[in-house]
Write an enzyme that holds these catalytic residues in place. Structure first.
Site, short mmCIF file in Angstrom:
data_model
loop_
_atom_site.label_atom_id
_atom_site.label_comp_id
_atom_site.label_asym_id
_atom_site.label_seq_id
_atom_site.Cartn_x
_atom_site.Cartn_y
_atom_site.Cartn_z
N MET A 235 2.07 10.36 2.58
CA MET A 235 3.25 10.32 3.31
C MET A 235 4.45 9.03 3.43
SD MET A 235 2.42 12.84 6.83
CE MET A 235 4.32 12.61 7.21
N LYS B 231 4.40 0.31 8.32
CA LYS B 231 3.95 1.50 7.67
C LYS B 231 5.26 2.28 7.81
CE LYS B 231 -0.25 2.96 7.52
NZ LYS B 231 -1.49 3.41 7.72
N ASP C 155 -9.39 9.54 13.02
CA ASP C 155 -9.89 9.48 11.50
C ASP C 155 -10.57 8.27 11.34
OD1 ASP C 155 -9.53 10.32 8.90
OD2 ASP C 155 -7.62 9.29 8.55
N GLY D 158 0.72 -1.36 -0.04
CA GLY D 158 0.02 -0.21 -0.05
C GLY D 158 0.96 1.33 0.02
N GLY E 101 0.40 5.68 0.67
CA GLY E 101 -0.21 6.66 1.22
C GLY E 101 0.47 8.18 0.84
N VAL F 153 3.35 1.16 2.51
CA VAL F 153 3.12 0.05 3.80
C VAL F 153 3.65 -1.05 2.94
CG1 VAL F 153 1.69 -1.31 5.22
CG2 VAL F 153 1.10 1.25 4.58
#
Length: 373
Positions: free
Chosen positions: A70, A88, A186, A66, A68, A73
């Site tokens: 920033m 992560k 979140d 994965g 994102g 993963v």
């Protein structure tokens, strides 16, 4: 030989990686032939992609699963563990400079430590955290399955009894975290992992939203995911667990209807709506839903935190009561996993349609028509 001869370091790395894969396969935690989301594909391994590191600290990288804003993963082998971990990464040195970097680093380790204290069957376990060459990382439990955003579209909605079971467990997980002084900030379908076949529900990314607080505030971007944020969070006020329960209410609304309660083209219009407009009744989009469930969603979406659920256990109790009215148990601790046949029977008894072959309701057809076919 690889352990004592420095010229064979590359061989040693390959042996460690192979050993990790073998152990994961033997213990049933990694299926190399699987194609479900979250598993490594050949193009994302260190051998095939130079941007994927071979290792980070003691963690041997199997591949990227994965990415994102920033960081990425990775699925990784930890020599201290039998099963793989999810690693992560957050590129703090790329996002911060000077005093801001020191503050972000301090915040990162503080939040990672607090999240690491959470031990709950429905929260992804954090094992370790650290920083290497400006790259911060969190090693956490790797969960097979998919996140709930898969079921947030009108054509793939989960059966209501099954969704209630998932939401009940999320509410109880949040209640536990709040009792330990940890607020998620979140909560959204994308941060809830499920393995429906094995009855697994896991809330993930505790503390990550606050870790990135400094950079998002600095650049003028509202912290968190705006559509799921409470009025007080959007206003920059102090938040507590009731903000998470508001976000769970938004998530429930979306998972029941395939739509968000507030959706506007501009951020300003969205923020005004969340702050001032009453949330629509979920039955305006799903008139087949029971009034009791609509009331749970409405209470979670109250504007003022003092009017909302004060605690996740209260919300879970109401969700469980709705499940009881549908003649199917919601509390998995006292009952076995919900099978497709159970969900079908329960929905037929309560006016909900049967499961599709994919295990989801086709929301394009009225549910009442499905139960008659």
């Amino acid at each position: 030989m690889a352990d004592i001869d420095p010229t064979t370091s590359d061989l040693k790395l390959k042996l460690v990686r192979a050993r990790g894969l073998a152990m994961a396969t033997r213990t049933g935690t990694l299926d190399l032939n699987a194609t479900q989301p979250g598993l490594v594909n050949a193009a994302s391994t260190p051998a095939a992609n130079p941007s994927v590191p071979a290792r980070i600290g003691r963690f041997v990288i199997q591949g990227e699963i994965g990415r994102g804003a920033m960081g990425a993963v990775y699925l990784a082998h930890d020599p201290n563990r039998v099963t793989p971990v999810a690693l992560k990464t957050l590129a703090l040195s790329r996002e911060f400079n000077g005093p801001e970097l020191a503050d972000a680093r301090s915040r990162f380790f503080r939040e990672a430590e607090m999240a690491g204290r959470l031990h709950h069957p429905n929260i992804v376990q954090i094992f370790d955290s650290g920083e290497l060459d400006g790259l911060a990382y969190i090693a956490m439990e790797w969960v097979r399955g998919e996140d709930l955003s898969t079921y947030a579209t009108p054509s793939k909605l989960l059966p209501v009894p099954l969704l209630l079971r998932v939401a009940c467990r999320v509410a109880e997980a949040l209640a536990y975290a709040h009792s330990k002084g940890v607020t998620h900030r979140d909560v959204k379908p994308a941060n809830i992992m499920v393995d429906l076949t094995n009855d697994v529900v896991k809330v993930m990314d505790f503390g990550v939203a606050r870790i990135t607080d400094s950079t998002r505030t600095r650049t003028g971007v509202v912290l968190g995911t705006p559509s799921f944020m409470s009025p007080e969070q959007l206003a920059g006020q102090r938040v507590d667990g009731r903000t998470d329960l508001y976000a769970l209410g938004v998530s429930l609304f979306q998972l029941l209807t395939g739509q968000l309660p507030f959706h506007h083209a501009s951020m300003a219009a969205l923020m005004r709506a969340i702050a001032n407009e009453p949330a629509p009744d979920v039955r305006s989009l799903r008139p087949d839903l029971p009034e009791a469930l609509a009331n749970v969603v409405a209470l979670a979406l109250e504007k003022h935190p003092d009017v909302r659920y004060a605690d996740g256990t209260l919300m879970a109790a109401d969700l469980r009561a709705v499940g009881a009215s549908l003649r199917i148990p919601v509390d998995n601790r006292a009952h076995p996993p919900l099978s497709a046949s159970q969900a079908t029977g329960a929905q037929a008894a309560s006016g909900f349609g049967p499961l599709s072959s994919a295990g989801a309701i086709d929301a394009d057809t009225p549910v009442s028509q499905k139960s008659q076919s």
